[in-house]
Design a protein around this motif. Structure first.
Motif, PDB file in Angstrom:
ATOM      1  N   SER A  22       0.845  -1.191   0.000  1.00 36.32           N
ATOM      2  CA  SER A  22       0.000   0.000   0.000  1.00 36.32           C
ATOM      3  C   SER A  22       0.886   1.250   0.000  1.00 36.32           C
ATOM      4  O   SER A  22       2.064   1.198   0.362  1.00 36.32           O
ATOM      5  N   ALA A  23       0.296   2.363  -0.397  1.00 39.90           N
ATOM      6  CA  ALA A  23       1.043   3.620  -0.472  1.00 39.90           C
ATOM      7  C   ALA A  23       1.638   3.980   0.893  1.00 39.90           C
ATOM      8  O   ALA A  23       2.799   4.401   0.981  1.00 39.90           O
ATOM      9  N   SER A  24       0.863   3.814   1.949  1.00 37.23           N
ATOM     10  CA  SER A  24       1.383   4.186   3.270  1.00 37.23           C
ATOM     11  C   SER A  24       2.543   3.285   3.693  1.00 37.23           C
ATOM     12  O   SER A  24       3.499   3.748   4.316  1.00 37.23           O
ATOM     13  N   LYS A  25       2.490   2.016   3.321  1.00 34.87           N
ATOM     14  CA  LYS A  25       3.603   1.118   3.660  1.00 34.87           C
ATOM     15  C   LYS A  25       4.851   1.440   2.851  1.00 34.87           C
ATOM     16  O   LYS A  25       5.953   1.139   3.248  1.00 34.87           O
ATOM     17  N   ARG A  26       4.650   2.080   1.667  1.00 28.05           N
ATOM     18  CA  ARG A  26       5.789   2.481   0.853  1.00 28.05           C
ATOM     19  C   ARG A  26       6.316   3.851   1.251  1.00 28.05           C
ATOM     20  O   ARG A  26       7.235   4.372   0.647  1.00 28.05           O
ATOM     21  N   GLY A  27       5.725   4.470   2.306  1.00 33.12           N
ATOM     22  CA  GLY A  27       6.228   5.738   2.816  1.00 33.12           C
ATOM     23  C   GLY A  27       5.402   6.951   2.449  1.00 33.12           C
ATOM     24  O   GLY A  27       5.739   8.074   2.814  1.00 33.12           O
ATOM     25  N   TYR A  28       4.309   6.750   1.703  1.00 35.06           N
ATOM     26  CA  TYR A  28       3.496   7.874   1.254  1.00 35.06           C
ATOM     27  C   TYR A  28       2.273   8.055   2.141  1.00 35.06           C
ATOM     28  O   TYR A  28       1.146   8.065   1.679  1.00 35.06           O
ATOM     29  N   GLY A  29       2.506   8.260   3.418  1.00 40.64           N
ATOM     30  CA  GLY A  29       1.431   8.442   4.378  1.00 40.64           C
ATOM     31  C   GLY A  29       1.177   9.908   4.663  1.00 40.64           C
ATOM     32  O   GLY A  29       1.390  10.789   3.818  1.00 40.64           O
ATOM     33  N   GLY A  64      11.948   3.286  -0.977  1.00 37.56           N
ATOM     34  CA  GLY A  64      11.087   3.407   0.192  1.00 37.56           C
ATOM     35  C   GLY A  64      11.546   4.529   1.077  1.00 37.56           C
ATOM     36  O   GLY A  64      12.525   5.222   0.773  1.00 37.56           O
ATOM     37  N   PRO A  65      10.870   4.733   2.201  1.00 31.60           N
ATOM     38  CA  PRO A  65      11.197   5.856   3.086  1.00 31.60           C
ATOM     39  C   PRO A  65      12.585   5.766   3.717  1.00 31.60           C
ATOM     40  O   PRO A  65      13.105   6.770   4.189  1.00 31.60           O
ATOM     41  N   ASP A  66      13.200   4.591   3.714  1.00 28.45           N
ATOM     42  CA  ASP A  66      14.544   4.459   4.266  1.00 28.45           C
ATOM     43  C   ASP A  66      15.614   4.835   3.243  1.00 28.45           C
ATOM     44  O   ASP A  66      16.785   4.982   3.596  1.00 28.45           O
TER      45      ASP A  66
END
Length: 112
Positions: A22-29, A64-66
């Motif tokens: 999902s978008a939030s799990k990929r860092g787009y929250g 990703g966010p990392d």
């Protein structure tokens, strides 16, 4: 030519090939949304076509966010929905998106 009968209750199979999270799990929250809205207020035009921008895009795709480039503002650009969709489709080509498996030639803002 006769058409195939409709199946009641049957669902269409999705043509989407990727199995991304999902978008939030990929860092787009929430944090990304807030950042993107602020950035779009500062840079409201699509860098590609000049229309009203609707998306903050990573110039060099991230994993990703990392990824160190995820929050690097020099790696962001404003794009309209059409240009963002085209860029994303050309990058992914039905494959996982990320810097490790990305052809960099022709990417706006990248020297390759």
């Amino acid at each position: 030519m006769p058409r195939a009968p409709k199946l009641i209750g049957a669902r269409r199979k999705s043509k989407r090939v990727d199995n991304r999270q999902s978008a939030s799990k990929r860092g787009y929250g929430y944090r990304w949304g807030k950042y993107s809205r602020q950035r779009l207020r500062e840079y409201p035009e699509c860098v590609s076509c000049g229309r009203e921008a609707e998306a903050t895009d990573h110039i060099i795709p991230v994993t990703g966010p990392d990824d160190p480039l995820f929050w690097d503002s020099s790696n962001h650009q404003s794009l309209c929905k059409s240009c963002h969709s085209s860029k994303t489709a050309s990058e992914s080509n039905g494959m996982k998106i990320g810097r490790d498996n990305y052809r960099r030639a022709g990417v706006r803002g990248y020297g390759g």
